[in-house]
Design an enzyme around this catalytic site. Sequence first.
Site, PDB file in Angstrom:
ATOM      1  N   LYS A  83      23.454  59.151   2.296  1.00 44.40           N
ATOM      2  CA  LYS A  83      24.310  60.326   2.091  1.00 44.40           C
ATOM      3  C   LYS A  83      24.550  60.526   0.597  1.00 44.40           C
ATOM      4  O   LYS A  83      24.736  59.541  -0.143  1.00 44.40           O
ATOM      5  CB  LYS A  83      25.635  60.061   2.828  1.00 44.40           C
ATOM      6  CG  LYS A  83      26.598  61.225   2.884  1.00 44.40           C
ATOM      7  CD  LYS A  83      27.812  60.850   3.757  1.00 44.40           C
ATOM      8  CE  LYS A  83      28.834  61.946   3.869  1.00 44.40           C
ATOM      9  NZ  LYS A  83      29.946  61.605   4.791  1.00 44.40           N
ATOM     10  N   SER A 158      30.910  64.856   8.492  1.00 39.83           N
ATOM     11  CA  SER A 158      30.295  65.361   7.289  1.00 39.83           C
ATOM     12  C   SER A 158      28.928  64.736   6.968  1.00 39.83           C
ATOM     13  O   SER A 158      28.170  65.312   6.204  1.00 39.83           O
ATOM     14  CB  SER A 158      31.225  65.114   6.099  1.00 39.83           C
ATOM     15  OG  SER A 158      31.406  63.725   5.888  1.00 39.83           O
ATOM     16  N   SER A 182      33.205  60.985  10.323  1.00 36.57           N
ATOM     17  CA  SER A 182      31.991  61.583   9.761  1.00 36.57           C
ATOM     18  C   SER A 182      30.689  60.840  10.014  1.00 36.57           C
ATOM     19  O   SER A 182      29.621  61.358   9.682  1.00 36.57           O
ATOM     20  CB  SER A 182      32.147  61.785   8.265  1.00 36.57           C
ATOM     21  OG  SER A 182      32.867  62.967   8.024  1.00 36.57           O
TER      22      SER A 182
HETATM   23  N1  GLN Z   1      36.097  65.946   9.850  1.00 35.48           N
HETATM   24  C1  GLN Z   1      36.983  65.133   9.111  1.00 35.48           C
HETATM   25  C2  GLN Z   1      37.437  65.845   7.859  1.00 35.48           C
HETATM   26  O1  GLN Z   1      37.027  66.934   7.669  1.00 35.48           O
HETATM   27  C3  GLN Z   1      36.364  63.803   8.812  1.00 35.48           C
HETATM   28  C4  GLN Z   1      35.558  63.765   7.568  1.00 35.48           C
HETATM   29  C5  GLN Z   1      35.012  62.425   7.231  1.00 35.48           C
HETATM   30  O2  GLN Z   1      35.070  61.483   8.024  1.00 35.48           O
HETATM   31  N2  GLN Z   1      34.514  62.314   6.031  1.00 35.48           N
HETATM   32  O3  GLN Z   1      38.187  65.356   7.077  1.00 35.48           O
END
Ligand code: GLN
Length: 495
Positions: A83, A158, A182
């Site tokens: 990532k 994400s 994420s």
């Molecule tokens: N969907 C969650 C957010 O928008 C989790 C994001 C993540 O785990 N980086 O914060």
Amino acid sequence: MVSALPFDTLAAARDALRLRKISAVELTRAVLDRIDALDGTIRAYIDVGGERSVFAERALTVAAEVDAGTRTGLLAGLPIAIKDNLCTTFGRTTCSSKMLENFHSPYDATAVQKLEAAGAVIVGKTNLDEFAMGSSTENSAFGTSRNPWDTDCVPGGSSGGSAAALAAGLCLGSIGSDTGGSIRQPASLCSLVGLKPTYGRISRYGLVAFASSLDQIGPFGWTVADAALLLQAMAGYDRRDSTSAPVDVPDYLAELDVPLKGLRIGIAREYDHAEGVDPQVKSAVDEAVKVYRSLGATTVDVSLPHTKYGIAAYYVIAPCEASSNLARYDGVHYGHRTKEPVTNIFDLYSKSRAEGFGPEVQRRIMIGTYALSKGYGERLYHNALCVRAKIKQDFDEAFQSCDVIACPTSPEPAFKVGQKSGDPLAMYLADVFTVTCNIAAIAGISVPCGFTTDAKPLPIGFQLLGPAFSEPKLLRAARMYEAATEWHKRRPGSV
Ligand code: GLN
């Protein structure tokens, strides 16, 4: 038509490489060919104005070293994607933000160093929601990644690029980060295994901070064994991360195939009655629990009474930490600097930040700044921390009577690109099953458990949550289910 990868799991490729049925260079080439042919559609890898973060030459050099025997290790010759919020000295580290569009890190994240030290071939860096804020990759400044099971749909987020890259056969394993779901949510939406290890299990050194008390790096694999292999390579104490845990790293693979006797699966009342869960998701997860029962596991009713405050607490704590972490991007210390005329330093900061950050990141910074401001800090941030303690307590109590807790990973399968992007609240609410794991700093894994009945069937996953440092048991519990089912063998037809 580009050909399929000769092996589609790390385990199979590892065996073949060891037996010299294929060379690391051949395997890397096969992955690079598929990226050339398919990533224009999938957009799994970061693409800044036509410059894709795929490191063909470097990857082939590393692969050649593996073939020559000068580079060895647990992951020797295996093509991995990471990532783009993990710092690397090669390529850019953009976090899918205009703010860091041209950022070249002077150092490698510990996780990246460990992967390379284990012989991994890092093929490229994958797309994400800007600074990991989101659940679909639609918040990326460099385009949305597509779900290989149905390219009209998002891959989740994400870490959506890492999930899409693996599901499309554009790597054989990938790495994401999980602050509130994420890794697990995109794993679920792409029929992959995704593990969020215990907070502190993998060093966060070199992971660009979103919410430091919640962030954790973890792996994606087609199988539990593949996820365990990547965890093995990355886990361990690191003095450069003060929150990394001085806890020995067990051998995650040693007993992976040994089914757990007397496994007690907690079913949380509050999760069982959660609203907004797609009926197909509900029935697939219920079926998964039945499979466990047929394997001798017992189910135990548990209660997580503060779970209903999880989303609210998360969407205070995460933005508070983000607003503080992202203060460094001001066009002077770090990041994009405006070319507009400015009258003073504050003007420079605000113009640079307004240009560099996308709308979701700006929203989070504003929420966090508000929640921390004088007079509101007590009511919002401190309350959220109290809820955090209660949620942790709920899990501690629940784990007195069960080994793991089972629930859906995502309340719905993959949604269409654009379907939710105008409704941030709907997007936040979909994190209901994942955020409490980060809040309580425990471990969670998503495992494929079915498909919808759509014309293009979409994957469904279930989640197992376990206490801090229970990864050996969590992985074995996940493997037990996987060994009794066939879901992990399916691959998307469209690619
Ligand atoms: N969907 C969650 C957010 O928008 C989790 C994001 C993540 O785990 N980086 O914060």
